[in-house]
Write an enzyme that holds these catalytic residues in place. Sequence first.
Site, mmCIF file in Angstrom:
data_model
loop_
_atom_site.group_PDB
_atom_site.id
_atom_site.type_symbol
_atom_site.label_atom_id
_atom_site.label_comp_id
_atom_site.label_asym_id
_atom_site.label_seq_id
_atom_site.Cartn_x
_atom_site.Cartn_y
_atom_site.Cartn_z
ATOM 1 C CG ASP A 1 9.462 -5.837 -13.326
ATOM 2 O OD1 ASP A 1 9.473 -5.101 -14.542
ATOM 3 O OD2 ASP A 1 9.993 -7.064 -13.668
ATOM 4 N NE ARG B 1 10.878 -6.203 -16.505
ATOM 5 C CZ ARG B 1 11.665 -7.266 -16.357
ATOM 6 N NH1 ARG B 1 12.863 -7.719 -17.357
ATOM 7 N NH2 ARG B 1 11.917 -7.817 -15.210
#
Length: 187
Positions: free
Chosen positions: A121, A123
């Site tokens: 991930d 983000r």
Amino acid sequence: MKVKISQIANLPTKFGNFKIQAFKEGHKEHLVIFTDPMPDIPTVRVHSECLTGDTLGSKKCDCGEQLKFALDTISNSGGMVIYLRQEGRNIGLLNKVNAYALQDSGYDTITANHQLGFSADERTYEIVEFILEHFGIKKIKLLTNNPKKIESLKNVEIVQRLPVKVEPNPYNEEYLKIKREKLGHLL
């Protein structure tokens, strides 16, 4: 952090009437969809863009259903959706489609990202705190299943975590299992 902020505009939707405001951070333009008036402790959904799920109705993920759930919930309870332009866990649309192709050949969502040279991930959530501060929000009810989002918000008090409830389907059961088992999502 240098951020350009748009005017506020009306956004009538099938979920209710909202206000919108855009926040430009570098090359990314994020959108805040919010109710007016805002409650003292608003319900907040931090949602990362998913073109395939949010717009095309893909059944490979739960993103579009989560966004619908959030807009419906927030329309009724008051608050905001912070829509972040972080397609494919921030690997971009081209890489997301390549990850989908790897998933079609047996990789799970995380190992597909690793095969492409990304972490599970990518983000980040710094802009979220900027947006909440811009609106003068100090306490929220956070609408999420993702513990990373909870941990990332340091300058706001999360008084309650509200689960995002969506029904799995045959196309996303394994995806949801991986989110729960490998990413710790609270499903």
